[in-house]
Enzyme design. Structure first.
Site, PDB file in Angstrom:
ATOM      1  N   GLN A 120      -4.073 -24.460  -3.334  1.00  0.00           N
ATOM      2  CA  GLN A 120      -3.137 -24.100  -4.905  1.00  0.00           C
ATOM      3  C   GLN A 120      -3.447 -23.933  -6.001  1.00  0.00           C
ATOM      4  O   GLN A 120      -4.883 -24.101  -6.304  1.00  0.00           O
ATOM      5  CB  GLN A 120      -3.582 -26.181  -4.729  1.00  0.00           C
ATOM      6  CG  GLN A 120      -2.710 -26.648  -5.688  1.00  0.00           C
ATOM      7  CD  GLN A 120      -2.689 -28.045  -5.874  1.00  0.00           C
ATOM      8  OE1 GLN A 120      -3.188 -28.717  -6.872  1.00  0.00           O
ATOM      9  NE2 GLN A 120      -1.687 -29.091  -5.126  1.00  0.00           N
TER      10      GLN A 120
ATOM     11  N   SER B 294      -0.017 -29.638 -10.705  1.00  0.00           N
ATOM     12  CA  SER B 294       0.408 -28.220 -10.069  1.00  0.00           C
ATOM     13  C   SER B 294       1.570 -27.314  -9.649  1.00  0.00           C
ATOM     14  O   SER B 294       2.301 -27.632 -10.491  1.00  0.00           O
ATOM     15  CB  SER B 294       0.635 -29.355  -8.369  1.00  0.00           C
ATOM     16  OG  SER B 294      -0.166 -29.990  -7.975  1.00  0.00           O
TER      17      SER B 294
ATOM     18  N   ASP C 115      -1.964 -33.027  -1.293  1.00  0.00           N
ATOM     19  CA  ASP C 115      -1.867 -32.910  -3.140  1.00  0.00           C
ATOM     20  C   ASP C 115      -2.915 -33.786  -3.069  1.00  0.00           C
ATOM     21  O   ASP C 115      -2.619 -34.254  -4.447  1.00  0.00           O
ATOM     22  CB  ASP C 115      -0.356 -32.837  -2.754  1.00  0.00           C
ATOM     23  CG  ASP C 115      -0.105 -32.349  -4.518  1.00  0.00           C
ATOM     24  OD1 ASP C 115      -0.719 -31.831  -4.666  1.00  0.00           O
ATOM     25  OD2 ASP C 115       0.766 -33.145  -5.528  1.00  0.00           O
TER      26      ASP C 115
END
Length: 303
Positions: free
Chosen positions: A292, A242, A218
């Site tokens: 993502q 996110s 991440d």
């Protein structure tokens, strides 16, 4: 992005940093399929998404003995509070001879902040191919770390913000090929590369190595979709978060050895940016893939 506490603290060694990360991701069992993830010591603001993913994966892995995680799909629903622990409920949806699936619900104050589905498989051989390792990538020894780059950037910051900016210390050593411009990013192609590894060696538990790579995955990924637009999370008016995170584990690896994180963004629009990542070991094996979508909303000042 969690706000940073400006209070000076003793500098921790790499070994202490990675010990802290292992402890952070090593969820506590409260009851059958119920776990608690510890809060980040001294944390303030929003929980880092990689922490929630890593802790949720660890909770799921505890319930799937004999099988290894090969994929996870997570949705972020609410911002977590860094000052509170997180409760993880595991639901055993399926247990087969070769595969098992789990759902994990992460909650704070009785409200879900993340839902994750994970799949597990008994190890087996099979057909194999992979993308090639990117060419012309300098080794990590020739690149500066994010910590070094922060020291350089701090020289151009107002003194009242410098201490807080330099306080940042990560358990993941990140060495970007294209260092970020914190203050005035220029528009560029949405392709990025970083070498990553834990800052110090740790044990041999494959489940913890997967959890730490999930945590690290991440870092820097969402910023790829902002590159063509010359903005980043520090740009005035930018709202970033996110929205979801998916990851596939292909091969065995060690998170305390250098891996290349190759990132690109094929699309952005409607306040969202799509990002993809491929993670290679130094000897060229593709060990994980990541996808993502993030919120990259640019709020214009009111006239």
């Amino acid at each position: 992005m969690a706000e940073e506490d400006p209070t000076p603290r003793p500098k921790r060694t790499p070994e202490q940093l990675i010990e802290g990360l292992v402890a952070l991701l090593d969820v506590e069992e409260l009851d059958a399929d119920l776990y608690r993830g510890m809060k980040l010591p001294g944390g303030q603001g929003r929980v880092f998404g990689g922490q929630v993913i890593g802790q949720a994966l660890q909770a799921a892995q505890r319930s799937a003995e004999g099988k290894d995680a090969h994929s996870l799909h997570a949705y972020f629903m609410r911002a977590g509070d860094d000052a509170l622990p997180i409760i993880y409920r595991v639901v055993r949806d399926f247990d087969g001879k070769s595969f098992a699936t789990r759902r994990v619900i992460a909650t704070q104050n009785g409200q879900p902040i993340l839902n994750m589905a994970a799949s597990f498989q008994v190890a087996e051989d099979g057909l194999h191919h992979q993308d090639a390792f990117p060419s012309d990538i300098p080794p990590p020894e020739e690149l500066k770390s994010e910590s070094e780059l922060r020291v350089e950037a701090a020289q151009h910051m107002p003194e009242e913000h410098r201490a807080r900016f330099l306080r940042w210390a990560s358990p993941i050593d990140v060495r970007p090929l294209y260092p970020r411009n914190w203050f005035s990013p220029a528009a560029r192609e949405p392709i990025n590369y970083s070498w990553i590894r834990a800052v110090a060696p740790f044990g041999n538990d494959p489940a913890m190595h997967r959890a730490i790579l999930a945590y690290a995955s991440d870092m820097g990924l969402m910023s790829t979709s902002m590159m063509p637009h010359g903005v980043n999370w520090m740009t005035p008016g930018m709202q970033t978060a996110s929205l979801d995170h998916a990851m596939w584990f292909h091969e065995a690896f060690r998170a305390d050895e250098w891996m290349l994180y190759a990132m690109d963004s094929p699309w952005a629009g409607h306040g969202r940016g799509m990002n993809r990542g491929s993670i290679f070991t130094r000897d060229g094996r593709l060990v994980a893939s990541v996808a993502q979508e993030g919120l990259i909303r640019k709020r214009e000042p009111r006239g």
